[in-house]
Write an enzyme that holds these catalytic residues in place. Sequence first.
Site, PDB file in Angstrom:
ATOM      1  N   SER A 170     -18.110  18.664 -11.935  1.00  0.00           N
ATOM      2  CA  SER A 170     -16.888  18.392 -12.177  1.00  0.00           C
ATOM      3  C   SER A 170     -15.656  19.180 -11.631  1.00  0.00           C
ATOM      4  O   SER A 170     -14.694  18.925 -11.337  1.00  0.00           O
ATOM      5  CB  SER A 170     -16.788  17.700 -13.473  1.00  0.00           C
ATOM      6  OG  SER A 170     -16.901  18.502 -14.362  1.00  0.00           O
TER       7      SER A 170
ATOM      8  N   VAL B  79      -3.733  30.861 -14.781  1.00  0.00           N
ATOM      9  CA  VAL B  79      -2.581  31.917 -14.221  1.00  0.00           C
ATOM     10  C   VAL B  79      -2.787  32.834 -13.561  1.00  0.00           C
ATOM     11  O   VAL B  79      -2.089  33.059 -12.487  1.00  0.00           O
ATOM     12  CB  VAL B  79      -1.539  32.449 -15.943  1.00  0.00           C
ATOM     13  CG1 VAL B  79      -2.618  33.041 -16.686  1.00  0.00           C
ATOM     14  CG2 VAL B  79      -0.424  32.840 -15.126  1.00  0.00           C
TER      15      VAL B  79
ATOM     16  N   TYR C  50      -7.285  20.364 -26.354  1.00  0.00           N
ATOM     17  CA  TYR C  50      -8.274  21.351 -26.059  1.00  0.00           C
ATOM     18  C   TYR C  50      -8.876  22.276 -27.307  1.00  0.00           C
ATOM     19  O   TYR C  50      -9.754  22.427 -27.661  1.00  0.00           O
ATOM     20  CB  TYR C  50      -7.658  22.270 -25.091  1.00  0.00           C
ATOM     21  CG  TYR C  50      -8.814  23.238 -24.609  1.00  0.00           C
ATOM     22  CD1 TYR C  50      -9.877  22.941 -23.858  1.00  0.00           C
ATOM     23  CD2 TYR C  50      -8.382  24.628 -24.814  1.00  0.00           C
ATOM     24  CE1 TYR C  50     -10.884  24.040 -23.436  1.00  0.00           C
ATOM     25  CE2 TYR C  50      -9.166  25.694 -24.408  1.00  0.00           C
ATOM     26  CZ  TYR C  50     -10.405  25.435 -23.846  1.00  0.00           C
ATOM     27  OH  TYR C  50     -11.340  26.372 -23.517  1.00  0.00           O
TER      28      TYR C  50
ATOM     29  N   ASP D 118     -25.151  15.740 -16.596  1.00  0.00           N
ATOM     30  CA  ASP D 118     -24.197  15.578 -17.546  1.00  0.00           C
ATOM     31  C   ASP D 118     -24.709  16.059 -19.013  1.00  0.00           C
ATOM     32  O   ASP D 118     -25.607  15.855 -19.454  1.00  0.00           O
ATOM     33  CB  ASP D 118     -23.526  14.201 -17.788  1.00  0.00           C
ATOM     34  CG  ASP D 118     -22.352  14.054 -18.502  1.00  0.00           C
ATOM     35  OD1 ASP D 118     -22.257  14.826 -19.804  1.00  0.00           O
ATOM     36  OD2 ASP D 118     -21.218  13.613 -18.320  1.00  0.00           O
TER      37      ASP D 118
ATOM     38  N   ARG E   3      -0.354  37.405 -23.033  1.00  0.00           N
ATOM     39  CA  ARG E   3      -1.635  37.012 -23.282  1.00  0.00           C
ATOM     40  C   ARG E   3      -2.658  38.127 -23.358  1.00  0.00           C
ATOM     41  O   ARG E   3      -2.243  38.952 -22.634  1.00  0.00           O
ATOM     42  CB  ARG E   3      -2.024  35.925 -22.231  1.00  0.00           C
ATOM     43  CG  ARG E   3      -1.166  34.689 -22.081  1.00  0.00           C
ATOM     44  CD  ARG E   3      -1.529  33.611 -23.519  1.00  0.00           C
ATOM     45  NE  ARG E   3      -0.860  32.375 -23.364  1.00  0.00           N
ATOM     46  CZ  ARG E   3       0.238  32.396 -24.017  1.00  0.00           C
ATOM     47  NH1 ARG E   3       1.061  33.215 -24.444  1.00  0.00           N
ATOM     48  NH2 ARG E   3       0.961  31.203 -24.135  1.00  0.00           N
TER      49      ARG E   3
ATOM     50  N   ASN F 142      -7.699  34.865 -22.283  1.00  0.00           N
ATOM     51  CA  ASN F 142      -7.717  34.567 -21.018  1.00  0.00           C
ATOM     52  C   ASN F 142      -8.626  35.349 -19.886  1.00  0.00           C
ATOM     53  O   ASN F 142      -8.516  36.458 -19.493  1.00  0.00           O
ATOM     54  CB  ASN F 142      -6.353  34.728 -20.579  1.00  0.00           C
ATOM     55  CG  ASN F 142      -5.451  33.601 -21.194  1.00  0.00           C
ATOM     56  OD1 ASN F 142      -5.379  33.676 -22.423  1.00  0.00           O
ATOM     57  ND2 ASN F 142      -4.482  33.032 -20.194  1.00  0.00           N
TER      58      ASN F 142
HETATM   59  P1  NAD Z   1     -14.880  26.106 -15.442  1.00  0.00           P
HETATM   60  O1  NAD Z   1     -14.202  24.887 -15.581  1.00  0.00           O
HETATM   61  O2  NAD Z   1     -15.103  26.864 -14.460  1.00  0.00           O
HETATM   62  O3  NAD Z   1     -16.613  25.678 -16.127  1.00  0.00           O
HETATM   63  C1  NAD Z   1     -16.941  24.580 -17.000  1.00  0.00           C
HETATM   64  C2  NAD Z   1     -18.085  24.013 -16.265  1.00  0.00           C
HETATM   65  O4  NAD Z   1     -18.651  22.816 -16.981  1.00  0.00           O
HETATM   66  C3  NAD Z   1     -17.659  23.536 -14.839  1.00  0.00           C
HETATM   67  O5  NAD Z   1     -18.679  24.200 -13.793  1.00  0.00           O
HETATM   68  C4  NAD Z   1     -17.866  21.946 -15.049  1.00  0.00           C
HETATM   69  O6  NAD Z   1     -18.424  21.443 -13.749  1.00  0.00           O
HETATM   70  C5  NAD Z   1     -18.892  21.855 -15.970  1.00  0.00           C
HETATM   71  N1  NAD Z   1     -18.715  20.537 -16.842  1.00  0.00           N
HETATM   72  C6  NAD Z   1     -17.447  19.962 -17.251  1.00  0.00           C
HETATM   73  N2  NAD Z   1     -18.043  18.832 -17.971  1.00  0.00           N
HETATM   74  C7  NAD Z   1     -19.367  18.729 -17.902  1.00  0.00           C
HETATM   75  C8  NAD Z   1     -20.300  18.015 -18.394  1.00  0.00           C
HETATM   76  N3  NAD Z   1     -20.040  16.585 -19.051  1.00  0.00           N
HETATM   77  N4  NAD Z   1     -21.626  17.889 -18.401  1.00  0.00           N
HETATM   78  C9  NAD Z   1     -22.104  19.278 -17.447  1.00  0.00           C
HETATM   79  N5  NAD Z   1     -21.205  20.087 -17.153  1.00  0.00           N
HETATM   80  C10 NAD Z   1     -19.751  19.889 -17.204  1.00  0.00           C
HETATM   81  O7  NAD Z   1     -14.419  27.025 -16.838  1.00  0.00           O
HETATM   82  P2  NAD Z   1     -14.727  28.455 -17.420  1.00  0.00           P
HETATM   83  O8  NAD Z   1     -13.172  29.022 -17.338  1.00  0.00           O
HETATM   84  O9  NAD Z   1     -15.789  28.940 -16.834  1.00  0.00           O
HETATM   85  O10 NAD Z   1     -15.007  28.060 -18.829  1.00  0.00           O
HETATM   86  C11 NAD Z   1     -16.412  28.034 -19.411  1.00  0.00           C
HETATM   87  C12 NAD Z   1     -16.391  27.616 -21.034  1.00  0.00           C
HETATM   88  O11 NAD Z   1     -15.527  29.063 -21.308  1.00  0.00           O
HETATM   89  C13 NAD Z   1     -15.820  26.562 -21.309  1.00  0.00           C
HETATM   90  O12 NAD Z   1     -16.354  25.903 -22.476  1.00  0.00           O
HETATM   91  C14 NAD Z   1     -14.181  27.072 -21.767  1.00  0.00           C
HETATM   92  O13 NAD Z   1     -13.786  26.173 -22.783  1.00  0.00           O
HETATM   93  C15 NAD Z   1     -14.703  28.389 -22.220  1.00  0.00           C
HETATM   94  N6  NAD Z   1     -13.432  29.404 -22.288  1.00  0.00           N
HETATM   95  C16 NAD Z   1     -12.828  29.776 -20.945  1.00  0.00           C
HETATM   96  C17 NAD Z   1     -11.822  30.560 -20.976  1.00  0.00           C
HETATM   97  C18 NAD Z   1     -11.365  31.254 -19.810  1.00  0.00           C
HETATM   98  O14 NAD Z   1     -10.356  31.907 -19.920  1.00  0.00           O
HETATM   99  N7  NAD Z   1     -11.844  30.811 -18.554  1.00  0.00           N
HETATM  100  C19 NAD Z   1     -11.400  31.057 -22.190  1.00  0.00           C
HETATM  101  C20 NAD Z   1     -11.969  30.584 -23.474  1.00  0.00           C
HETATM  102  C21 NAD Z   1     -13.066  29.608 -23.476  1.00  0.00           C
END
Ligand code: NAD
Length: 319
Positions: free
Chosen positions: A34, A183, A139, A51, A207, A168
């Site tokens: 997604s 950002v 969230y 999923d 941040r 972040n």
């Molecule tokens: P991202 O959107 O790049 O990665 C999330 C991944 O989950 C995506 O590849 C998406 O395709 C997949 N996904 C979504 N729904 C799904 C489902 N139902 N089944 C299977 N896959 C699914 O985001 P990210 O920045 O890589 O974040 C990864 C994790 O780290 C998340 O849990 C996010 O909450 C957490 N996080 C990220 C940050 C940040 O700054 N990037 C900060 C705090 C926490």
Amino acid sequence: MNFLITGGAGFIGHHLANRLVALGEHVRVLDDLSAGDPASLDERVLFTRGDVRDAPKLWTLLHSIDCVYHLAAKVSVPQSVLYPRDYNDINVGGTVTLMEAMRAVGTRRVVLASSAAIYGDQKRQPVDEAVVPQLLTPYAVSKFAAEHYVFTLGAHYGVETVALRIFNAYGPGQALPPAYPPVVPQVIQQVVSGGTVVLFGNGRQTRDYVYIDDVVTALIEAGRRTGIDHQVINVGSGTEASVDQLVREVETVTGRNAHILRNEQQSGGVARLMADLDKAHSLLDYSPSTTLAQGLQRTITLDARFQRFLQPDRLPSGK
Ligand code: NAD
């Protein structure tokens, strides 16, 4: 060791998967695409599209897995206000389904990617893990609920659990969706392409921007170490930068001037956010090694989407 990374084709997930296989580990990824892109994964990573709420698929994938990194989630704070049910279904429901599947298969350990978003607006900075969270958005609620499900079900099912509250994160390969882009890549994209950087609030909101390599180092330690069961641990840079500072750093690294449009009415919400890293130091031996200037330099140098605007210009040396 054998690892499963849910959401492993996403920004943090693909960096983690690629570092793990480079270290000689075996890695499977489950991602519904997604948001993620499987082309970012090293060819040694075994990729399955699906999923995280699909229990039978999890039973198959969890076979002989030693540790799960649970990253699959919807990740936009503003979007979560518009579509809270989706955030609950995937971020909370997906976590519960994963924990049930781990019980069924007998998987030993899970590392949850939680978020500093659960802290909300805290007067005292830096924030440590003991402060009472302020859940300001769906969230944040979903991430806090996921932490509690992981810990509560882990205790019942005999699964070792740890949750990293990531601040972040930024770095090369971070998605730039047209709606609600993160950002750092958004500012870089606007500066290198000569577009307009729209800044919300007074520009002084801070941040804790943490470079992806440091986040991955913390995740790897959390997957390996013993004695950290049931812990929440901050993962940040331990520094804070305002949005104005971020823009100035990007200008310095790229040698380009930003065209800034200020929208002071719409504030950025949380005034300050900076990680207290004492627990990460003591439990994970974690010390972030990348400054914001170094991280931005690497992000811009290693990401072809930004480089195409800068060639044949050269980035300033010595950064
Ligand atoms: P991202 O959107 O790049 O990665 C999330 C991944 O989950 C995506 O590849 C998406 O395709 C997949 N996904 C979504 N729904 C799904 C489902 N139902 N089944 C299977 N896959 C699914 O985001 P990210 O920045 O890589 O974040 C990864 C994790 O780290 C998340 O849990 C996010 O909450 C957490 N996080 C990220 C940050 C940040 O700054 N990037 C900060 C705090 C926490």
